[in-house]
Design an enzyme around this catalytic site. Structure first.
Site, short mmCIF file in Angstrom:
data_model
loop_
_atom_site.label_atom_id
_atom_site.label_comp_id
_atom_site.label_asym_id
_atom_site.label_seq_id
_atom_site.Cartn_x
_atom_site.Cartn_y
_atom_site.Cartn_z
N ASN A 205 -0.73 1.28 15.71
CA ASN A 205 -1.63 2.29 16.24
C ASN A 205 -2.95 1.63 16.60
OD1 ASN A 205 -3.57 2.59 13.90
ND2 ASN A 205 -1.63 3.06 12.88
N ASP A 274 3.05 6.95 9.68
CA ASP A 274 3.80 8.00 8.98
C ASP A 274 5.29 7.70 9.00
OD1 ASP A 274 1.63 9.63 8.25
OD2 ASP A 274 1.50 10.39 10.30
N LYS A 284 15.46 -11.28 17.20
CA LYS A 284 14.82 -10.51 18.26
C LYS A 284 15.87 -9.67 18.99
CE LYS A 284 12.23 -11.17 22.43
NZ LYS A 284 12.39 -12.01 23.59
N PHE A 322 -8.93 10.53 5.05
CA PHE A 322 -9.36 10.75 6.44
C PHE A 322 -8.33 11.62 7.12
CE2 PHE A 322 -12.97 8.01 7.74
CZ PHE A 322 -13.29 7.53 6.48
N LYS A 336 -5.51 19.91 4.46
CA LYS A 336 -5.08 18.57 4.03
C LYS A 336 -5.68 18.21 2.67
CE LYS A 336 -4.01 16.32 7.86
NZ LYS A 336 -4.21 15.63 9.11
N LYS A 340 -3.23 17.41 -0.45
CA LYS A 340 -3.19 16.05 -1.01
C LYS A 340 -4.01 15.91 -2.29
CE LYS A 340 -2.05 13.72 3.27
NZ LYS A 340 -1.77 12.38 3.78
N1 CTP Z 1 -2.23 8.43 4.55
C1 CTP Z 1 -1.60 7.81 3.49
N2 CTP Z 1 -0.29 7.46 3.57
C2 CTP Z 1 0.44 7.74 4.68
C3 CTP Z 1 -0.17 8.40 5.76
C4 CTP Z 1 -1.51 8.73 5.66
O1 CTP Z 1 -2.26 7.57 2.50
N3 CTP Z 1 1.69 7.38 4.72
C5 CTP Z 1 -3.64 8.79 4.42
C6 CTP Z 1 -4.53 8.22 5.50
O2 CTP Z 1 -5.09 6.98 5.12
C7 CTP Z 1 -5.59 9.28 5.63
C8 CTP Z 1 -4.83 10.56 5.37
O3 CTP Z 1 -3.74 10.18 4.55
O4 CTP Z 1 -6.58 9.14 4.64
C9 CTP Z 1 -4.32 11.15 6.64
O5 CTP Z 1 -3.44 12.18 6.30
P1 CTP Z 1 -2.18 12.58 7.17
O6 CTP Z 1 -1.51 13.69 6.45
O7 CTP Z 1 -1.38 11.41 7.55
O8 CTP Z 1 -2.84 13.17 8.37
P2 CTP Z 1 -2.92 12.71 9.84
O9 CTP Z 1 -2.59 11.25 9.99
O10 CTP Z 1 -4.27 13.11 10.27
O11 CTP Z 1 -1.80 13.46 10.60
P3 CTP Z 1 -0.89 14.75 10.47
O12 CTP Z 1 -1.82 15.88 10.71
O13 CTP Z 1 0.08 14.52 11.55
O14 CTP Z 1 -0.24 14.81 9.12
#
Ligand code: CTP
Length: 406
Positions: A205, A274, A284, A322, A336, A340
């Protein structure tokens, strides 16, 4: 803060170059003042290149007295640091002699003085030197004690200049009043994670790592004990206690979970993938067909796991996450935060071109226990300071609450 770094003629003078760099890494401005003897050990050009300022080497240089430079500098510096400090400069300062720029600067300034003595063991133990050191100590001068070890003169004993890191930390401690982050263990993740599907290809990304690195640098500046867990970036790592380089989400998960138990704060600024490919080819993948299908699976949610763990154990590090949002920023970030079990969620509006991924600036909304607070567009360094201000506030509230329970 502006620091005058005095360098005198000792064998440790070369270490002063590292000291100058270390001070700059912590955000200080450095002006080097060298005695004539020091210039025989290290060239002034070295300090000039590092400090990007003219190096003062001579009191009677043409121009040096045009604005009475030692007086001008004396009133603008926040700290006078002398490393290495020889027996000679210690004697001069203790007795008020002012026969060169450095000793004159000392008598003219009211900024604090930090000395890092360095000399032969016998000289260090000499009564005259001890008395001068005592005189300076009684005057409030602070010291970074010399280390014991093998000296250039062949003696083994006390007298070797302290290590640059130690000198930098001592200087920083004088300049920064102790805030709530001082001495706290904080883990910060930064950058993208790259998910490999063959030996040369990956899914990644656009995260540059700047936001996380800025938080790590600011936390170190505030005296925190910083561990930076970083995905691949092109940035130079800030001077922190530990930098752990990882590549994929699973590796980052492992690096964070194995250290989180020791931490008081965890900030998840990394853009963790994700999804990761189900299979990673050993060779490869050759082109051939018109389309290629990759099957992806969910990665472990690091922040989610930390939140669950904290809930299950009834305690753990303060958690900052974040969120990258394009609409309903506050509502989504608040959801969120609940999901979390995080303390703060820093929401980026990634629909703006001037904020978020891969740019120098950011504008965020910080969602915490008391609601949402918008932080307008500014440099990522300033945003980092704002985020850590909120973290410090929470630390203070928490310890006050803990105090009530006792
Ligand atoms: N994060 C993490 N582990 C993952 C994915 C994300 O710890 N596998 C953390 C990121 O570092 C960030 C936060 O979770 O602090 C983001 O949450 P996330 O649920 O992934 O939200 P978004 O990426 O914003 O996307 P979505 O809304 O699609 O869930």
């Amino acid at each position: 803060m502006l620091i005058a770094l005095g360098v005198t003629g000792g064998i440790g003078a070369y270490k002063a170059v590292e000291v100058a760099r270390g001070l700059q890494k912590r955000g200080h401005d450095v002006v080097a003042v060298m005695t004539p003897a020091a210039t025989r050990f290290v060239g002034p050009v070295t300090f000039e290149a590092i400090t990007r300022r003219r190096v003062i080497t001579d009191q009677f240089e043409a121009g040096a007295n045009a604005d009475i430079e030692h007086i001008a500098l004396a009133s603008t510096i926040d700290l006078l640091l002398i490393a290495p400090a020889t027996a000679n400069i210690i004697g001069k300062l203790a007795n008020g002699l002012a026969d060169d720029f450095l000793s004159t600067l000392y008598t003219a300034t009211r900024a604090p003085l930090l000395l890092a003595p360095s000399m032969n063991t016998q000289m260090f133990a000499h009564e005259a030197v001890r008395r001068n050191l005592d005189t300076l100590a009684a005057r409030g001068v602070r010291f970074v004690e010399p280390g014991e070890g093998y000296l250039a003169c062949g003696w083994i004993g006390k007298g070797r200049l302290a290590e640059p890191d130690e000198i930098v930390a001592a200087a920083d401690a004088i300049l920064r009043p102790a805030g709530p982050l001082r001495g706290r263990r904080i883990l910060i993740t930064a950058g993208p994670t790259l998910e490999d599907f063959d030996p040369v290809r990956f899914i990644g990304n656009r995260s540059s790592g700047r936001m996380g690195y800025a938080i790590a640098a600011e936390a170190a500046r505030r005296g925190a004990d910083v561990t930076l867990v970083t995905g691949p970036t092109s940035l130079e790592a800030p001077a922190v206690r530990e930098v752990v380089k990882v590549r994929g989400a699973v590796e980052m998960h492992q690096a964070v979970m194995s250290r989180a138990g020791d931490m008081q704060i965890v900030v998840m600024a990394a853009a963790v993938a994700d999804y990761t490919p189900v299979e990673r080819a050993d060779r490869k993948v050759p082109k051939g067909r018109d389309t290629l299908t990759l099957t992806l699976k969910r990665t472990p949610d690091i922040l989610g796991d930390l939140g669950r763990q904290r809930l299950a154990r009834g305690g753990g590090p303060l958690l900052v996450g974040f969120a990258a949002e394009t609409e309903d920023v506050v509502a989504h970030a608040a959801a969120k935060r609940e999901a979390k079990h995080a303390d703060l969620i820093v929401a980026n509006d990634v629909s703006r071109a001037d904020a978020g991924f891969d740019v120098e600036t950011n504008a965020v909304t910080i969602v915490g226990p008391d609601g949402a607070e918008p932080i307008p567009l500014q440099s990522k360094a300033r945003i980092a300071a704002e985020i850590l201000n909120r973290v410090e506030r929470l630390l203070v509230t928490r310890s006050a609450e803990a105090g009530h329970h006792v």
